[in-house]
Design a protein around this motif. Structure first.
Motif, mmCIF file in Angstrom:
data_model
loop_
_atom_site.group_PDB
_atom_site.id
_atom_site.type_symbol
_atom_site.label_atom_id
_atom_site.label_comp_id
_atom_site.label_asym_id
_atom_site.label_seq_id
_atom_site.Cartn_x
_atom_site.Cartn_y
_atom_site.Cartn_z
ATOM 1 N N ILE A 141 0.857 -1.185 0.000
ATOM 2 C CA ILE A 141 0.000 0.000 0.000
ATOM 3 C C ILE A 141 0.895 1.238 0.000
ATOM 4 C CG2 ILE A 141 -1.801 1.252 1.247
ATOM 5 C CD1 ILE A 141 -2.646 -1.439 2.479
ATOM 6 N N VAL A 142 0.811 2.026 -1.056
ATOM 7 C CA VAL A 142 1.734 3.157 -1.215
ATOM 8 C C VAL A 142 1.650 4.121 -0.037
ATOM 9 C CG1 VAL A 142 2.312 5.153 -2.649
ATOM 10 C CG2 VAL A 142 1.778 2.965 -3.724
ATOM 11 N N ALA A 143 0.460 4.301 0.536
ATOM 12 C CA ALA A 143 0.295 5.235 1.652
ATOM 13 C C ALA A 143 1.144 4.863 2.858
ATOM 14 C CB ALA A 143 -1.177 5.306 2.057
ATOM 15 N N LEU A 144 1.633 3.636 2.917
ATOM 16 C CA LEU A 144 2.451 3.195 4.046
ATOM 17 C C LEU A 144 3.946 3.386 3.819
ATOM 18 C CD1 LEU A 144 0.605 -0.123 5.001
ATOM 19 C CD2 LEU A 144 0.387 2.133 6.067
ATOM 20 N N LEU A 166 1.328 -6.432 -5.808
ATOM 21 C CA LEU A 166 0.171 -5.609 -6.141
ATOM 22 C C LEU A 166 0.319 -4.309 -5.363
ATOM 23 C CD1 LEU A 166 -2.619 -5.019 -7.329
ATOM 24 C CD2 LEU A 166 -3.623 -6.329 -5.442
ATOM 25 N N VAL A 167 0.615 -3.227 -6.074
ATOM 26 C CA VAL A 167 0.899 -1.939 -5.448
ATOM 27 C C VAL A 167 -0.373 -1.100 -5.463
ATOM 28 C CG1 VAL A 167 2.340 0.112 -5.525
ATOM 29 C CG2 VAL A 167 3.306 -2.104 -6.171
ATOM 30 N N GLU A 168 -0.863 -0.768 -4.277
ATOM 31 C CA GLU A 168 -2.168 -0.123 -4.148
ATOM 32 C C GLU A 168 -2.048 1.396 -4.016
ATOM 33 O OE1 GLU A 168 -5.342 -1.888 -1.618
ATOM 34 O OE2 GLU A 168 -5.195 0.007 -0.513
ATOM 35 N N VAL A 169 -2.855 2.106 -4.796
ATOM 36 C CA VAL A 169 -2.857 3.576 -4.778
ATOM 37 C C VAL A 169 -4.274 4.096 -4.567
ATOM 38 C CG1 VAL A 169 -0.881 3.590 -6.344
ATOM 39 C CG2 VAL A 169 -3.189 3.867 -7.278
ATOM 40 N N HIS A 170 -4.334 5.353 -4.122
ATOM 41 C CA HIS A 170 -5.636 5.975 -3.841
ATOM 42 C C HIS A 170 -5.803 7.330 -4.526
ATOM 43 C CE1 HIS A 170 -4.652 3.320 -0.428
ATOM 44 N NE2 HIS A 170 -5.938 3.084 -0.372
ATOM 45 N N ASP A 171 -4.691 7.915 -4.999
ATOM 46 C CA ASP A 171 -4.782 9.241 -5.598
ATOM 47 C C ASP A 171 -3.650 9.440 -6.604
ATOM 48 O OD1 ASP A 171 -2.443 9.833 -4.097
ATOM 49 O OD2 ASP A 171 -3.596 10.718 -2.456
ATOM 50 N N GLU A 174 0.052 9.058 -5.280
ATOM 51 C CA GLU A 174 0.427 7.670 -5.049
ATOM 52 C C GLU A 174 0.605 6.915 -6.365
ATOM 53 O OE1 GLU A 174 -1.833 7.366 -0.724
ATOM 54 O OE2 GLU A 174 -2.411 5.999 -2.343
ATOM 55 N N ALA A 175 -0.218 7.251 -7.356
ATOM 56 C CA ALA A 175 -0.065 6.624 -8.680
ATOM 57 C C ALA A 175 1.308 6.947 -9.258
ATOM 58 C CB ALA A 175 -1.172 7.098 -9.617
ATOM 59 N N SER A 176 1.734 8.186 -9.109
ATOM 60 C CA SER A 176 3.040 8.591 -9.607
ATOM 61 C C SER A 176 4.161 7.850 -8.871
ATOM 62 C CB SER A 176 3.214 10.101 -9.438
ATOM 63 O OG SER A 176 4.492 10.517 -9.853
ATOM 64 N N THR A 202 -12.816 6.926 -8.871
ATOM 65 C CA THR A 202 -11.385 6.956 -8.549
ATOM 66 C C THR A 202 -10.590 6.170 -9.587
ATOM 67 O OG1 THR A 202 -11.933 7.081 -6.199
ATOM 68 C CG2 THR A 202 -9.666 6.497 -6.765
ATOM 69 N N THR A 203 -11.062 4.973 -9.938
ATOM 70 C CA THR A 203 -10.395 4.195 -10.986
ATOM 71 C C THR A 203 -10.468 4.916 -12.318
ATOM 72 O OG1 THR A 203 -10.750 2.060 -9.908
ATOM 73 C CG2 THR A 203 -10.461 2.035 -12.303
ATOM 74 N N GLU A 204 -11.619 5.480 -12.629
ATOM 75 C CA GLU A 204 -11.769 6.195 -13.907
ATOM 76 C C GLU A 204 -10.811 7.379 -13.984
ATOM 77 O OE1 GLU A 204 -16.491 5.280 -14.779
ATOM 78 O OE2 GLU A 204 -15.954 6.896 -13.400
ATOM 79 N N ARG A 205 -10.563 8.025 -12.872
ATOM 80 C CA ARG A 205 -9.684 9.196 -12.851
ATOM 81 C C ARG A 205 -8.216 8.819 -12.948
ATOM 82 N NH1 ARG A 205 -10.665 10.713 -8.019
ATOM 83 N NH2 ARG A 205 -8.599 10.552 -7.045
#
Length: 259
Positions: A141-144, A166-171, A174-176, A202-205
């Protein structure tokens, strides 16, 4: 870990750090590393890239957002998911809020031939090594993570051990970071960890920002129409958790829908 990590995620990470410290005290990591190298992995990424939308069906008893969901036998549930058409499994091993364990992962993986993701809050490289002795993929989880360099080290360690990450992002930020860290499989979590609200947008964005990675849409899939919407946004796979536990036939209906 960044100071802006939401409180629930932060609390889960703190418990994970305690479990990781216990793992380091109780295990010889050099021996564990050798075990991880020898453990034969199943092709997680390839399963997600198969034609159509791939379903990662989740084995979990509870969550912070839903509370107790249902009692279940991980082995029997995994077998049912495979019959329903799931291409991968996700098994919660977090004990404090999800009531999971590594024994759940073992039971589920032993009953099926599907690749299995260890879903937990990974905050220590020892946990990556541990996952590689019993699973086919690990959640990061990227936030961690403090920065892309640290995340990249974990992604690389997973790769050394034949373990998919599996690298998880929320915004967007984090995607970058995920891309900078070399992530090849990215999960977009549609759940806002601050208030647990879910928004498939969120996925669409974020999907257009993620290039050619294998894209997994996580959270919020409650019906076939949700999966179709996420697939249209560019998702290669959907992770179906609470809704699948409540109604495993959802896995079949998503897996068998025409594309």
């Amino acid at each position: 870990m960044r100071g802006s990590v939401p409180s629930i995620l932060g609390a889960l990470a703190e418990v994970a750090r305690e479990r990781a410290a216990q793992l380091r005290r109780s295990a010889d990591l050099d021996i564990l590393y050798e075990e991880a190298l020898r453990f034969e992995k199943r092709p997680f990424a390839a399963a997600l890239e198969a034609p159509g939308v791939s379903v990662i069906a989740e084995v979990k008893r509870a969550s912070p957002s839903a509370g107790d969901i249902r009692e279940l036998d991980p082995a029997g549930w995994a077998e049912r998911y495979e019959r329903e058409g799931a291409r991968c499994l996700s098994v919660l091993t977090e004990p404090s809020r999800f009531r999971g364990s590594m024994l759940d992962l073992d039971a589920a993986r032993e009953r099926t031939g599907l690749p299995v993701l260890r879903k937990d809050f990974t905050v220590d490289e020892a946990q990556v090594i541990e996952a590689a002795t019993r699973a086919d993929a690990v959640l990061l989880i990227v936030a961690l993570f403090r920065d892309a360099k640290t995340l990249s080290r974990y992604v690389s360690l997973a790769g050394e051990l034949g373990l998919a990450a599996l690298v998880e992002v929320h915004d967007e930020r984090e995607a970058s970071l995920a891309l900078e860290a070399g992530a090849g499989i990215v999960g977009v979590n549609n759940r806002d960890l601050r208030d647990f609200s879910v928004d498939l947008a969120t996925t669409e964005r974020l999907a257009p920002l993620l290039g050619d990675v294998v894209l997994v849409a996580e959270s919020g899939v409650r019906e076939v129409a949700d999966a179709r919407r996420l697939r249209d946004a560019g998702a290669d796979a959907v992770l179906v958790g609470e809704a699948a536990v409540r109604d495993p036939s959802l896995v079949r209906r998503i897996s068998s829908m025409p594309w």
